[in-house]
Design a protein around this motif. Structure first.
Motif, short mmCIF file in Angstrom:
data_model
loop_
_atom_site.label_atom_id
_atom_site.label_comp_id
_atom_site.label_asym_id
_atom_site.label_seq_id
_atom_site.Cartn_x
_atom_site.Cartn_y
_atom_site.Cartn_z
N THR A 47 -7.48 -30.69 -24.81
CA THR A 47 -8.37 -30.79 -25.98
C THR A 47 -8.49 -29.47 -26.72
O THR A 47 -8.72 -28.42 -26.11
CB THR A 47 -9.76 -31.27 -25.53
N GLY A 101 -10.85 -28.41 -20.95
CA GLY A 101 -10.98 -29.63 -21.76
C GLY A 101 -12.40 -30.16 -21.76
O GLY A 101 -12.92 -30.56 -22.80
N ASN A 128 -12.33 -37.23 -20.14
CA ASN A 128 -12.01 -36.05 -19.34
C ASN A 128 -11.82 -36.44 -17.88
O ASN A 128 -12.75 -36.93 -17.24
CB ASN A 128 -13.12 -35.00 -19.44
#
Length: 156
Positions: A47, A101, A128
């Motif tokens: 991310t 992330g 996640n």
């Protein structure tokens, strides 16, 4: 093809292959917080922010971010350290592989919704993947951070 983009506040101009993924471009530029996990856009390890919105860099061509602002965890150190300490205090960082992330997505959530419910937190961070924990530590860390910010009178 030549692209220009802002990476963590610095303009980068480079010739890239048309099929180069954003994750590969970022890692080639020293952004090692952006991790390769599932490579199927399911784990959240890669991310980053594109124009301040979280995206999965393993499924985006670098050509699509030409002219845009890209921010990785390296570009959010102060904000990330602030929040990361709360995750560590809850013992939720066991191996730490998923933390970059998770922290990127949590920061995006704090910016979009400074008062999320438990359900909203779980829903927001559903992408996640963490194989070490049952996510309870992360949830406790997020709630502790939000409480701290409220008591301090700050906005996330």
């Amino acid at each position: 093809m030549q692209i220009k983009l802002w990476l963590n506040g610095k303009m980068v101009t480079e010739d890239v292959a048309a099929d180069m993924l954003l994750i590969d471009f970022l890692r080639a530029h020293g952004c090692f917080s952006v991790k390769r996990g599932c490579e199927t856009a399911n784990c959240g390890l890669c991310t980053v922010f594109v124009e301040d919105k979280p995206v999965l860099s393993c499924s985006m061509l670098v050509a699509r971010v030409d002219g845009k602002k890209i921010t990785t965890l390296e570009g959010l150190q102060e904000e990330a350290e602030d929040f990361g300490a709360f995750i560590a205090d809850q013992g939720a960082e066991q191996c730490g592989f998923c933390n970059p992330g998770l922290i990127m997505n949590a920061i995006a959530m704090f910016r979009e919704n400074p008062n999320p419910t438990d359900e909203e937190i779980i829903q927001y961070l559903a992408g996640n993947l963490c194989r070490c924990s049952g996510y309870e530590g992360q949830l406790r860390g997020i709630k502790a951070f939000l409480s701290f910010k409220k008591e301090k009178g700050g906005v996330c």
